[in-house]
Design a protein around this motif. Structure first.
Motif, PDB file in Angstrom:
ATOM      1  N   GLN A 182       0.816  -1.213   0.000  1.00  0.00           N
ATOM      2  CA  GLN A 182       0.000   0.000   0.000  1.00  0.00           C
ATOM      3  C   GLN A 182       0.846   1.258   0.000  1.00  0.00           C
ATOM      4  N   LEU A 183       1.919   1.250   0.784  1.00  0.00           N
ATOM      5  CA  LEU A 183       2.715   2.462   0.979  1.00  0.00           C
ATOM      6  C   LEU A 183       3.880   2.596   0.008  1.00  0.00           C
ATOM      7  N   HIS A 184       4.487   1.457  -0.363  1.00  0.00           N
ATOM      8  CA  HIS A 184       5.720   1.506  -1.163  1.00  0.00           C
ATOM      9  C   HIS A 184       5.610   0.776  -2.503  1.00  0.00           C
ATOM     10  N   GLY A 185       4.442   0.202  -2.789  1.00  0.00           N
ATOM     11  CA  GLY A 185       4.225  -0.410  -4.092  1.00  0.00           C
ATOM     12  C   GLY A 185       4.391  -1.922  -4.099  1.00  0.00           C
ATOM     13  N   LYS A 186       3.790  -2.544  -5.106  1.00  0.00           N
ATOM     14  CA  LYS A 186       3.804  -4.002  -5.222  1.00  0.00           C
ATOM     15  C   LYS A 186       5.216  -4.549  -5.405  1.00  0.00           C
ATOM     16  N   VAL A 187       6.032  -3.867  -6.188  1.00  0.00           N
ATOM     17  CA  VAL A 187       7.393  -4.363  -6.446  1.00  0.00           C
ATOM     18  C   VAL A 187       8.172  -4.480  -5.141  1.00  0.00           C
ATOM     19  N   MET A 188       8.067  -3.475  -4.284  1.00  0.00           N
ATOM     20  CA  MET A 188       8.782  -3.517  -3.009  1.00  0.00           C
ATOM     21  C   MET A 188       8.235  -4.626  -2.113  1.00  0.00           C
ATOM     22  N   ALA A 189       6.914  -4.805  -2.119  1.00  0.00           N
ATOM     23  CA  ALA A 189       6.317  -5.873  -1.307  1.00  0.00           C
ATOM     24  C   ALA A 189       6.760  -7.246  -1.808  1.00  0.00           C
ATOM     25  N   ASP A 190       6.808  -7.428  -3.121  1.00  0.00           N
ATOM     26  CA  ASP A 190       7.280  -8.701  -3.679  1.00  0.00           C
ATOM     27  C   ASP A 190       8.729  -8.963  -3.291  1.00  0.00           C
ATOM     28  N   ARG A 191       9.545  -7.911  -3.320  1.00  0.00           N
ATOM     29  CA  ARG A 191      10.945  -8.073  -2.924  1.00  0.00           C
ATOM     30  C   ARG A 191      11.050  -8.510  -1.467  1.00  0.00           C
ATOM     31  N   MET A 192      10.217  -7.935  -0.618  1.00  0.00           N
ATOM     32  CA  MET A 192      10.258  -8.312   0.795  1.00  0.00           C
ATOM     33  C   MET A 192       9.899  -9.781   0.975  1.00  0.00           C
ATOM     34  N   VAL A 193       8.887 -10.236   0.235  1.00  0.00           N
ATOM     35  CA  VAL A 193       8.503 -11.644   0.313  1.00  0.00           C
ATOM     36  C   VAL A 193       9.658 -12.533  -0.137  1.00  0.00           C
ATOM     37  N   LEU A 194      10.294 -12.186  -1.243  1.00  0.00           N
ATOM     38  CA  LEU A 194      11.391 -13.010  -1.766  1.00  0.00           C
ATOM     39  C   LEU A 194      12.602 -12.974  -0.841  1.00  0.00           C
ATOM     40  N   TRP A 195      12.922 -11.796  -0.292  1.00  0.00           N
ATOM     41  CA  TRP A 195      14.043 -11.718   0.647  1.00  0.00           C
ATOM     42  C   TRP A 195      13.727 -12.461   1.939  1.00  0.00           C
ATOM     43  N   GLY A 196      12.441 -12.680   2.210  1.00  0.00           N
ATOM     44  CA  GLY A 196      12.060 -13.432   3.394  1.00  0.00           C
ATOM     45  C   GLY A 196      12.558 -14.863   3.373  1.00  0.00           C
ATOM     46  N   PHE A 197      12.885 -15.369   2.183  1.00  0.00           N
ATOM     47  CA  PHE A 197      13.455 -16.714   2.100  1.00  0.00           C
ATOM     48  C   PHE A 197      14.832 -16.783   2.762  1.00  0.00           C
ATOM     49  N   LEU A 198      15.542 -15.647   2.827  1.00  0.00           N
ATOM     50  CA  LEU A 198      16.901 -15.658   3.383  1.00  0.00           C
ATOM     51  C   LEU A 198      16.901 -15.999   4.875  1.00  0.00           C
ATOM     52  N   PRO A 199      16.174 -15.249   5.730  1.00  0.00           N
ATOM     53  CA  PRO A 199      16.157 -15.653   7.148  1.00  0.00           C
ATOM     54  C   PRO A 199      15.508 -17.013   7.358  1.00  0.00           C
ATOM     55  N   LEU A 200      14.545 -17.360   6.503  1.00  0.00           N
ATOM     56  CA  LEU A 200      13.905 -18.672   6.615  1.00  0.00           C
ATOM     57  C   LEU A 200      14.915 -19.788   6.341  1.00  0.00           C
ATOM     58  N   ALA A 201      15.681 -19.647   5.256  1.00  0.00           N
ATOM     59  CA  ALA A 201      16.680 -20.660   4.924  1.00  0.00           C
ATOM     60  C   ALA A 201      17.793 -20.706   5.956  1.00  0.00           C
ATOM     61  N   ALA A 202      18.219 -19.531   6.426  1.00  0.00           N
ATOM     62  CA  ALA A 202      19.285 -19.489   7.430  1.00  0.00           C
ATOM     63  C   ALA A 202      18.857 -20.166   8.724  1.00  0.00           C
ATOM     64  N   SER A 203      17.605 -19.949   9.127  1.00  0.00           N
ATOM     65  CA  SER A 203      17.121 -20.568  10.362  1.00  0.00           C
ATOM     66  C   SER A 203      17.029 -22.080  10.228  1.00  0.00           C
ATOM     67  N   ILE A 204      16.584 -22.559   9.059  1.00  0.00           N
ATOM     68  CA  ILE A 204      16.502 -24.003   8.828  1.00  0.00           C
ATOM     69  C   ILE A 204      17.896 -24.625   8.869  1.00  0.00           C
ATOM     70  N   ALA A 205      18.864 -23.946   8.238  1.00  0.00           N
ATOM     71  CA  ALA A 205      20.234 -24.461   8.230  1.00  0.00           C
ATOM     72  C   ALA A 205      20.829 -24.490   9.637  1.00  0.00           C
ATOM     73  N   LEU A 206      20.596 -23.441  10.417  1.00  0.00           N
ATOM     74  CA  LEU A 206      21.141 -23.393  11.771  1.00  0.00           C
ATOM     75  C   LEU A 206      20.492 -24.435  12.677  1.00  0.00           C
TER      76      LEU A 206
END
Length: 224
Positions: free
Chosen positions: A62-86
């Motif tokens: 709503q505030l920063h646009g769909k592209v930014m929201a999509d990027r946040m979702v995709l970058w969310g895989f990073l902490p998710l993958a790191a937590s699974i690995a740890l």
């Protein structure tokens, strides 16, 4: 002249939301181990973190646009993958001989998920959150922000309900199909998530956007 004087700064709200978002991707899987009851609805606790992911991604869209929201979702895989690995690393490391066996058993029982469940979580996460952002943005339409908070809340509820139903279908099918009959679990979880999407999500989105606008005020304007 400062070489960084023309570098655009990250909005304070986007920075705060990104930190919260990363944390929720990690904690959702841990919370899911407990189920709670609200009247007749039985819900796995991870949905509370997941609904916050929906709220944050919708507010960012709503505030920063769909592209930014999509990027946040995709970058969310990073902490998710790191937590699974740890978690995987900690599980294979030898436990201290001073650690009580009951504590060790409880830790392993919570964190030693099957490979199917570990694979199902990220798939369901990615599809459902990207779908949520797409629907939320699509419902904005040409009317933009006309309709005020009511239309915003309706968009949030509809997008969340649909994406949560899809999340349930993907996760339960990938994680448990063939292990036991999943029809009842699918229906129950979908109904619970849809109800919570309409009861909680619209108000949380409005609150998140209000908080973001407050955070993004110039320093001297905060508190006025």
């Amino acid at each position: 002249m400062d070489s960084n004087s023309h570098t655009p700064s990250t909005p304070r709200s986007l920075f705060v939301f990104a930190m919260l978002y990363g944390g929720m991707t990690v904690i959702a899987g841990v919370l899911a181990y407990k189920q709670f009851a609200i009247g007749p609805l039985i819900v796995e606790s991870g949905i509370l973190a997941f609904l916050l992911l929906v709220v944050i991604s919708s507010a960012v869209s709503q505030l920063h646009g769909k592209v930014m929201a999509d990027r946040m979702v995709l970058w969310g895989f990073l902490p998710l993958a790191a937590s699974i690995a740890l978690i995987g690393l900690v599980l294979v490391l030898p436990a201290s001989p001073d650690m009580p066996l009951d504590n060790l058993a409880a830790f392993e029982r919570v964190h030693a998920q099957t490979p199917r469940i570990m694979a199902a979580g990220p798939v369901a996460y990615g599809v459902s959150l990207l779908l949520n952002v797409w629907i939320f943005n699509k419902l904005r339409g040409r009317g933009g922000d006309s309709g005020g908070d009511f239309r915003l809340m309706a968009r949030g509820a509809i997008a969340s309900a649909i994406s949560q139903a899809v999340d349930t279908l993907i996760f339960i099918t990938l994680a448990f199909y063939g292990e036991f009959p999943i029809g009842g679990l699918l229906v129950g979880q979908a109904i619970a998530k849809i109800v919570l999407s309409f009861v909680l999500v619209p108000f949380l989105i409005v609150g998140a956007i209000a908080l973001a606008r407050r955070l993004d005020r110039p320093a001297g304007a905060i508190g006025r």
